[in-house]
Design a protein around this motif. Structure first.
Motif, short mmCIF file in Angstrom:
data_model
loop_
_atom_site.label_atom_id
_atom_site.label_comp_id
_atom_site.label_asym_id
_atom_site.label_seq_id
_atom_site.Cartn_x
_atom_site.Cartn_y
_atom_site.Cartn_z
N ASN A 234 0.84 -1.21 0.00
CA ASN A 234 0.00 0.00 0.00
C ASN A 234 0.87 1.25 0.00
O ASN A 234 2.08 1.17 0.11
N ALA A 293 -21.80 11.12 -4.30
CA ALA A 293 -20.66 10.20 -4.50
C ALA A 293 -20.61 9.71 -5.95
O ALA A 293 -19.54 9.45 -6.48
N LYS A 296 -19.88 12.68 -11.14
CA LYS A 296 -18.50 12.84 -11.62
C LYS A 296 -17.98 14.25 -11.35
O LYS A 296 -16.80 14.46 -11.18
N LEU A 302 -17.57 8.43 -0.97
CA LEU A 302 -17.99 7.77 0.27
C LEU A 302 -16.72 7.31 0.98
O LEU A 302 -16.09 6.34 0.56
N GLY A 306 -14.57 1.52 -1.18
CA GLY A 306 -13.67 1.37 -2.33
C GLY A 306 -12.27 0.98 -1.90
O GLY A 306 -11.87 1.19 -0.76
N LYS A 357 -18.74 -0.68 -10.12
CA LYS A 357 -17.33 -0.32 -9.84
C LYS A 357 -16.73 -1.17 -8.73
O LYS A 357 -15.61 -0.94 -8.29
N LEU A 359 -17.35 -1.37 -5.54
CA LEU A 359 -16.98 -0.58 -4.37
C LEU A 359 -17.66 -1.15 -3.13
O LEU A 359 -18.88 -1.20 -3.05
N ASN A 362 -14.52 -0.68 3.23
CA ASN A 362 -13.18 -1.14 3.55
C ASN A 362 -12.96 -1.01 5.06
O ASN A 362 -13.89 -0.66 5.80
#
Ligand code: SDX
Length: 429
Positions: A234, A293, A296, A302, A306, A357, A359, A362
């Motif tokens: 990461n 969110a 574009k 959010l 993701g 996507k 998402l 996490n």
């Protein structure tokens, strides 16, 4: 680290064959180290979305399956069956410790938790309203001014002491950063407490009365630390590796990692996610924010959703959600933001935009609610992440130094600036 790269085939680029290696799990890699010599070309991969920066044997993430392995063991099993010291030993050593190894490692870490007494004066230079992450960046970077005897990266013994010092002193420094910002006296570590109990003691005890660590809460925090320990290459771990590749001392490398982790797209997301849940405020305002969110033209994202690698549910988020319920039950706190979080998760997981996507929540999505219930202000959320991630950073730093293929990191670029031209004197411009 002994390299275990095994060639499994070749890839042809502009008529040149390049070795392909297969790892234990995950994507094969094309070894393009000879690409520029053979073709005169560089690869182009901003953000390194398709680039393996190194060979590593520490952590593996399967983004599609949503699995995370520390030295081959699934994170859920480690969170359930080990404590911080045991998992830290595993990440560093590569194998689960025997009872004797665990006891010795626990002792080695415990007896490095104090900081040099003059180090305490270092804090007086900060404003009282400094963000604890700003203090952590400065304080950890300053450690090399106090511990010269563990900065010789070529001496295995010095490296070992630096590893122990880093892991042992991070809770003390994080607790000091917290105490400094709340205007309370620093609390010295105690050797009779576990790693995480000691951290809670240094954060929450005051001289005016006895403080007894709540074991249920300490166990939950210990589990949270295990979840945050390491996560492949990461952004912050790559920063530590890049800093270390120049031969910088370990304290400076970890300070660089802390600085990178602070960003809201990375370790700062736990604080940002709680701020977002508070801004949404109630379940009926969720659709408005989900629309933002997806817009574009709106920079709003959010927070806590993701991931670059996970295109499935982050396995750590599942364990975090469980820990969240345990802590709220143990503290008796009714946090209305948990209802907002659960409804937001439900809506997002059914919404085409997020499904397309891939998402998912996490690790940062539920951590803010949990850490707040544990008594930490949100400014301490990322310092807690840094405390735990220090184990992964220092394990990866050491692996990088011992990697036979290690070189100083020095990426190239594609230049699209002004073509070569001669200087123009001021009176002719
Ligand atoms: C951590 O790398 C790690 O392992 C990190 C970490 C660790 O343990 O070290 O797991 C810890 O950093 C977790 C991530 C915490 N950050 C957040 O929760 C912040 C919100 N998330 C986003 O900023 C984003 O998802 C990232 C930064 C995490 C990932 O970004 P990527 O991989 O560069 O993906 P992207 O930005 O290219 O997004 C892909 C698409 C884009 O839409 P398109 O341009 O393709 O139309 O998905 C969209 C993005 O706009 N998108 C989101 C979104 N995340 C991505 N849209 C709305 N909300 C989001 N959260």
């Amino acid at each position: 680290m002994e390299s275990k790269l095994e060639q499994s085939g070749t890839a042809t680029i502009e008529g040149n064959d390049f070795p392909v290696y297969k790892g234990t799990h995950g994507n094969d890699v094309v070894d393009i180290r000879a690409l520029t010599k053979a073709t005169g070309k560089f690869t182009f991969d901003p953000g390194f979305t398709s680039t393996a920066s190194c060979e590593s044997q520490i952590t593996f993430i399967d983004g599609n399956e949503g699995t995370l392995l520390y030295r081959g063991y699934p994170i859920e099993q480690l969170a359930e069956n080990t404590d911080f010291i045991e998992s830290a030993f595993l990440l560093l050593d590569g194998e689960l410790p025997t009872k004797e190894q665990c006891a010795k490692f626990r002792h080695d870490i415990t007896y490095h938790t104090m900081v040099h007494e003059h180090f305490i004066k270092f804090f007086d230079g900060f404003r009282r309203d400094a963000h604890p992450m700003a203090i952590m960046c400065g304080a950890v970077g300053a450690l090399s001014a106090f511990y010269h005897d563990s900065t010789d990266i070529n001496d295995p013994e010095a490296r070992k002491i630096a590893v122990h010092r880093m892991i042992a002193k991070m809770p003390t420094i994080a607790a000091m950063a917290y105490k400094y910002t709340v205007g309370q006296p620093f609390v010295y570590p105690r050797n009779d407490l576990s790693y995480t109990e000691n951290f809670m003691h240094m954060c929450f005890s005051v001289p005016a009365e006895d403080y007894k660590v709540d074991k249920v809460l300490a166990d939950a925090l210990d589990k949270i630390f295990i979840l945050h320990m390491d996560h492949e290459q990461n952004a912050s771990t790559s920063t530590v590796r890049l800093a270390g590749s120049s031969g910088a001392n370990p304290f400076a490398c970890i300070a660089a990692g802390i600085a990178c982790l602070w960003g809201p797209a990375h370790g700062g997301a736990n604080e940002a996610a709680l701020n977002m849940l508070e801004e949404i405020g109630s379940v009926d305002r969720i659709p408005e924010y989900v629309a933002k969110a997806k817009d574009k033209d709106d920079p709003f994202r959010l927070m806590g959703f993701g991931h670059r690698v996970y295109k499935n549910y982050d396995p750590r988020a599942k364990v975090m959600q469980k820990a969240c319920h345990e802590v709220l039950e143990a503290t008796g706190i009714q946090d209305p933001l948990l209802d907002v979080a659960r409804e937001l998760e439900k809506i997002a997981l059914e919404d085409d935009y997020f499904v397309q996507k891939k998402l998912y929540p996490n690790i940062d999505f539920y951590s803010g609610i949990t850490l707040r219930a544990l008594g930490f202000p949100r400014s301490m959320f990322t310092p807690l992440f840094a405390l735990a991630r220090t184990v992964g950073w220092i394990a990866q730093w050491r692996e990088m130094l011992e990697d036979p293929n290690q070189k100083i990191g020095r990426p190239r670029q594609i230049y699209t600036g002004a073509a070569k031209r001669d200087f123009i004197a001021m009176d002719k411009r």
